[in-house]
Write a protein that holds these residues in place. Structure first.
Motif, short mmCIF file in Angstrom:
data_model
loop_
_atom_site.label_atom_id
_atom_site.label_comp_id
_atom_site.label_asym_id
_atom_site.label_seq_id
_atom_site.Cartn_x
_atom_site.Cartn_y
_atom_site.Cartn_z
N ARG A 137 0.82 -1.22 0.00
CA ARG A 137 0.00 0.00 0.00
C ARG A 137 0.84 1.25 0.00
N GLY A 138 0.47 2.17 -0.89
CA GLY A 138 1.16 3.44 -0.98
C GLY A 138 2.47 3.38 -1.75
N VAL A 139 2.88 2.18 -2.15
CA VAL A 139 4.14 2.01 -2.87
C VAL A 139 3.92 1.41 -4.24
N GLY A 140 3.31 0.24 -4.28
CA GLY A 140 3.09 -0.45 -5.55
C GLY A 140 2.97 -1.95 -5.31
N PHE A 141 3.78 -2.73 -6.04
CA PHE A 141 3.72 -4.17 -5.95
C PHE A 141 5.11 -4.73 -5.67
N SER A 142 5.13 -5.91 -5.07
CA SER A 142 6.38 -6.58 -4.74
C SER A 142 6.29 -8.02 -5.21
N ALA A 143 7.35 -8.49 -5.86
CA ALA A 143 7.43 -9.90 -6.27
C ALA A 143 8.43 -10.57 -5.34
N ARG A 144 7.94 -11.53 -4.59
CA ARG A 144 8.80 -12.20 -3.62
C ARG A 144 9.18 -13.58 -4.14
#
Length: 57
Positions: free
Chosen positions: A48-55
């Motif tokens: 939230r407030g940043v974007g997306f993350s691929a872990r």
């Protein structure tokens, strides 16, 4: 790796200038559904407030 939401709405990223602001959200949603259909683990997370993350794990 994270993709900021603001970067998804810039013209240099290849999106047309009239693109809706939720284009990236729609693409990520579709990708998540396809991965889930094939039994892949959940690796794409919304920050939230940043974007997306691929872990990876």
């Amino acid at each position: 790796m994270a993709w900021p939401l603001a970067a998804s709405c810039c013209r240099p990223s290849g999106l047309p200038t009239g693109a809706k602001h939720n284009v990236l959200n729609t693409c990520i949603y579709s990708l998540r559904r396809k991965l889930q259909f094939h039994g892949a683990p959940h690796r794409i997370h919304t920050v939230r407030g940043v974007g997306f993350s691929a872990r990876t794990r």
